[in-house]
Motif scaffolding. Structure first.
Motif, mmCIF file in Angstrom:
data_model
loop_
_atom_site.group_PDB
_atom_site.id
_atom_site.type_symbol
_atom_site.label_atom_id
_atom_site.label_comp_id
_atom_site.label_asym_id
_atom_site.label_seq_id
_atom_site.Cartn_x
_atom_site.Cartn_y
_atom_site.Cartn_z
ATOM 1 N N UNK A 173 0.850 -1.193 0.000
ATOM 2 C CA UNK A 173 0.000 0.000 0.000
ATOM 3 C C UNK A 173 0.885 1.242 0.000
ATOM 4 N N UNK A 174 1.944 1.178 0.798
ATOM 5 C CA UNK A 174 2.844 2.315 0.896
ATOM 6 C C UNK A 174 3.480 2.633 -0.451
ATOM 7 N N UNK A 175 3.891 1.588 -1.156
ATOM 8 C CA UNK A 175 4.499 1.794 -2.472
ATOM 9 C C UNK A 175 3.493 2.471 -3.395
ATOM 10 N N UNK A 176 2.252 1.986 -3.361
ATOM 11 C CA UNK A 176 1.220 2.532 -4.232
ATOM 12 C C UNK A 176 0.947 4.003 -3.935
ATOM 13 N N UNK A 177 1.147 4.386 -2.685
ATOM 14 C CA UNK A 177 0.844 5.770 -2.287
ATOM 15 C C UNK A 177 1.993 6.741 -2.585
ATOM 16 N N UNK A 178 3.106 6.221 -3.032
ATOM 17 C CA UNK A 178 4.286 7.077 -3.238
ATOM 18 C C UNK A 178 4.014 8.327 -4.086
ATOM 19 N N UNK A 179 3.346 8.190 -5.250
ATOM 20 C CA UNK A 179 3.111 9.404 -6.050
ATOM 21 C C UNK A 179 2.360 10.477 -5.265
ATOM 22 N N UNK A 210 2.430 11.029 -2.047
ATOM 23 C CA UNK A 210 3.319 11.686 -1.089
ATOM 24 C C UNK A 210 4.280 12.634 -1.772
ATOM 25 N N UNK A 211 4.793 12.177 -2.930
ATOM 26 C CA UNK A 211 5.739 13.017 -3.645
ATOM 27 C C UNK A 211 5.097 14.337 -4.059
ATOM 28 N N UNK A 212 3.850 14.228 -4.547
ATOM 29 C CA UNK A 212 3.151 15.448 -4.950
ATOM 30 C C UNK A 212 2.977 16.372 -3.758
ATOM 31 N N UNK A 213 2.595 15.773 -2.638
ATOM 32 C CA UNK A 213 2.405 16.591 -1.431
ATOM 33 C C UNK A 213 3.690 17.288 -1.039
ATOM 34 N N UNK A 214 4.786 16.532 -1.141
ATOM 35 C CA UNK A 214 6.058 17.096 -0.726
ATOM 36 C C UNK A 214 6.446 18.245 -1.641
ATOM 37 N N UNK A 215 6.276 18.009 -2.937
ATOM 38 C CA UNK A 215 6.656 19.037 -3.895
ATOM 39 C C UNK A 215 5.768 20.265 -3.749
ATOM 40 N N UNK A 216 4.519 20.032 -3.346
ATOM 41 C CA UNK A 216 3.611 21.155 -3.148
ATOM 42 C C UNK A 216 3.937 21.888 -1.855
#
Lengths: 282, 430
Positions: free
Chosen positions: B33-39, B41-47
């Motif tokens: 599940x964590x792997x699937x959620x990576x995009x 999280x990345x978007x959140x981080x970049x935002x």
């Protein structure tokens, strides 16, 4: 006697308050703690090869083995041109600064997380940790350098008069490694992803640095882009100063130096501004 | 007199949930599940939201509006239950962490002992570690050399000074570590609960050394759960409660105040959601209760009656190998026992994996166990060798009334924390 001096001495006053804005670099504090830097380097060296059978010989074995592999694959199989220099010494000359760079980058990037309890339990300028890690790599470099001398005698290569520039290239290596490591070590405090990024980063960086091949393979019109990588300038400089290749520093070198300084200065400021959160987030 | 330390409206806020713990061991499904959620999280981080932004903007004030002065040469004790902000205060004073608001003015070099043996490396010898640790604590090399013999003498490990400390017993390790720290000579010494470890003999020696330090006119801040140490070493003490300074008084008065009011006095400790660190998940403590034999919640139990202790908690996900347990200790910090709900092998098998849900772990302490006095109850939830989910060493304290206990006909205090009713037989043999 010592007691009375202590009583007379006016104690310094420290103000503790929330820091705002861009943190001052406060390098004076680092100077006060210079002995700690020394002790951390000393500890790392003492501990590095403890409980290994071959001990400090590893500092030699690693670059020598890499050299042998490179010689076989790139020298004998791929037959890469080396400007007329025997491939072993051609690659070993480059592997020396490269080895220093990767060791420094790897240990310094992990220096905060691997000394977690120091960070959460005592005060000292946090810069001490990555700095000591980078400087500690110099010891391995010196040991490995002995083999280069042996190789040079064996292949009857006389160093050029430009050998005095070696320390400058060494300095450029240290600056680049420290600059990148400052970023990575500070990020690593919160995001341990850095540990997984590092192997890729060093591998990729190896490809864009003329360690296994000659910089001449890179076409002229790309040379300025190529020199954005300070390590390319370092490797070329090492070969120029020691082996007499015609890859000496030219105007592109300025680009390399500027990039390295950019890494260092931005790294210092980033590190300092994150420093206050280290103890809480690590 | 001048103030060595002046603390003015100091506050420290921590974000909770910032240090999110992601994986529990052996949870492959969660990993996927964590792997699937990576995009995401990345978007959140970049935002610019970061890991903390979305999940928990909640924060707690570990310290709020603290002001006090300490005069030069005074020894100030700091008491308060776990989580009251004592350690945070010491960390700010020793500049390990920054305050969120307020200021501190410190006159003189601060030596902090938040832990002994910081930076000790197991592969290095005792001698090498003395130098390393000394440097970390801020001593100059020449200073360490000058005091080297004294340090070795104090530590009583001179025979093994050239042996790597990984071969030391834990007692030797501790003695050496404390010896270095004890020879630090700053104008201001900040000491956390470092004396809670080590054998009684050594603790005595450390307390003696600390007393000497105070005699030399240095300013000392001293945190301890050991009330007798506070009374012995400090003239004055402050009491912290939930990040606030609620009392400053001569030590005896402060300790009395703390013992009688600072702690939960209701016989029940309830954990509000914001008191539970995110790192405890999926374990969530709800309440710890002390009950008499009729099932009533009490803060004073009778020695001659059985007492029931129950801990209610929730599991948000199934846990394997969980054990939920209690520490019982005296107010001076001496342990009386430690026990877990799955100590019994059969019980452990039956509850090898606990499904998600609400639970109570309950045990009964038999009658005729406690001596009179005040005791502290700590809790611990962990999977052995895997992870400790939650721990509070000082969750609840209570009184024991000994009326009717053996030997009460003599109005004298009895030594020791237990007061068993032993089956005495008296025989006349000639």
């Amino acid at each position: 006697m010592a007691k009375s001096i202590e009583l007379v001495r006016q104690p310094e006053t420290i103000f503790i308050k929330p820091s705002t804005g861009l943190a001052a670099l406060n390098l004076r504090d680092l100077w006060t703690y210079r002995e700690l830097i020394y002790f951390m380097i000393w500890r790392d060296i003492k501990v590095r090869y403890k409980q290994t059978m071959l001990g400090a010989a590893w500092a030699i074995i690693q670059p020598v083995l890499t050299m042998l592999v490179f010689t076989f694959i790139f020298g004998k199989v791929a037959k890469l041109p080396t400007d007329g220099i025997p491939y072993p010494i051609f690659s070993y000359t480059a592997l020396l600064p490269w080895g220093l760079f990767t060791t420094a980058l790897n240990t310094a990037s992990r220096s905060l997380t691997s000394n977690q309890n120091m960070v959460t339990k005592t005060y000292f300028p946090r810069l001490v940790l990555p700095l000591a890690s980078v400087l500690g790599g110099l010891v391995d470099f010196v040991i490995a350098f002995a083999i280069l001398i042996v190789l040079m005698i064996y292949y009857k290569v006389t160093p050029t008069a430009a050998i005095w520039t070696l320390p400058l290239f060494l300095l450029l290596t240290v600056i680049t490694a420290l600059g990148v490591a400052l970023w990575l070590s500070a990020i690593n405090v919160q995001y341990r992803d850095v540990n997984y990024v590092l192997p890729f980063l060093t591998q990729f960086w190896l490809f864009i640095t003329p360690v296994a091949y000659s910089a001449k393979l890179v076409s002229e019109k790309w040379s300025i882009v190529y020199s954005i990588n300070p390590m390319a300038g370092v490797v070329n400089g090492f070969r120029w100063a020691l082996l007499g290749t015609d890859t000496g520093p030219n105007l592109n070198m300025i680009v390399s130096i500027c990039v390295a300084l950019l890494f260092l200065i931005s790294g210092l400021f980033y590190f300092r501004s994150m420093e206050k959160t280290f103890a809480d987030t690590i | 007199m001048t103030a060595a330390i002046r603390v003015n409206r100091l506050g420290k806020r921590y974000r909770i949930g910032a240090a999110q713990t992601k994986f529990r061991y052996g949870m492959f499904r969660e990993l996927l599940v964590d792997v699937a959620m990576t995009p995401v999280r990345l978007t959140q981080m970049l935002a610019g939201k970061g890991m903390r932004g979305s999940s928990a903007t909640a924060s707690i004030w570990a310290l709020k509006d603290i002001s006090f002065d300490v005069e030069e040469g005074k020894v100030l004790g700091i008491v308060g239950r776990n989580g009251a902000g004592k350690s945070t205060l010491l960390k700010i004073l020793s500049r390990v962490t920054e305050p969120t608001e307020g200021t501190v003015t410190v006159r003189g070099r601060v030596g902090s002992l938040l832990e002994v043996g910081t930076g000790f490396h197991p592969e290095l010898t005792g001698r090498e570690n003395i130098f390393l640790n000394g440097a970390i604590l801020g001593m100059k090399r020449a200073e360490i050399e000058k005091k080297f013999d004294e340090i070795v003498d104090f530590s009583e490990v001179s025979q093994f000074i050239d042996t790597p400390v990984k071969r030391y017993s834990s007692g030797m390790y501790l003695r050496l570590a404390f010896a270095v720290a004890a020879h630090l000579e700053p104008e201001i010494l900040v000491v956390d609960e470092v004396l809670a470890v080590g054998d009684a003999e050594f603790q005595k020696k450390c307390l003696g050394k600390m007393g000497d330090v105070a005699q030399q006119g240095r300013t000392v801040l001293f945190v301890s759960h050991n009330m007798s140490a506070i009374l012995r070493l400090t003239q004055e003490a402050i009491v912290l409660k939930k990040g606030q300074l609620i009392k400053r008084a001569p030590s005896q008065e402060a300790v009395d105040f703390y013992l009688s009011s600072g702690q939960a006095e209701t016989g029940e400790r309830v954990w509000e959601p914001d008191e539970v660190p995110a790192s405890a998940a999926p374990f969530k403590p709800i309440a710890l209760r002390l009950k008499d034999k009729t099932g009533k919640i009490v803060d004073t139990v009778r020695s001659v009656e059985p007492t029931t202790l129950e801990w209610e908690y929730q599991l948000d996900a199934p846990l394997t190998g969980l054990r939920v347990g209690l520490y019982l200790s005296t107010m001076r910090g001496e342990y009386i026992f430690t026990a877990f709900d799955t100590d019994d092998a059969k019980q452990y098998e039956q509850f090898g994996t606990r499904k998600a849900g609400r639970y109570v772990s309950r045990c009964t302490i038999p009658a005729d166990f406690f001596n009179e006095g005040r005791y502290s109850l700590g809790v611990n939830a962990s999977s052995f060798g895997v992870r400790r989910y939650f721990m509070d060493e000082n969750a609840l304290s209570f009184n024991v009334d000994a009326s009717g206990a053996p030997g009460m006909q003599w109005p004298e205090p009895r030594q020791g924390p237990v007061r068993p009713r032993l089956d005495w037989k008296i025989e006349k043999i000639d």
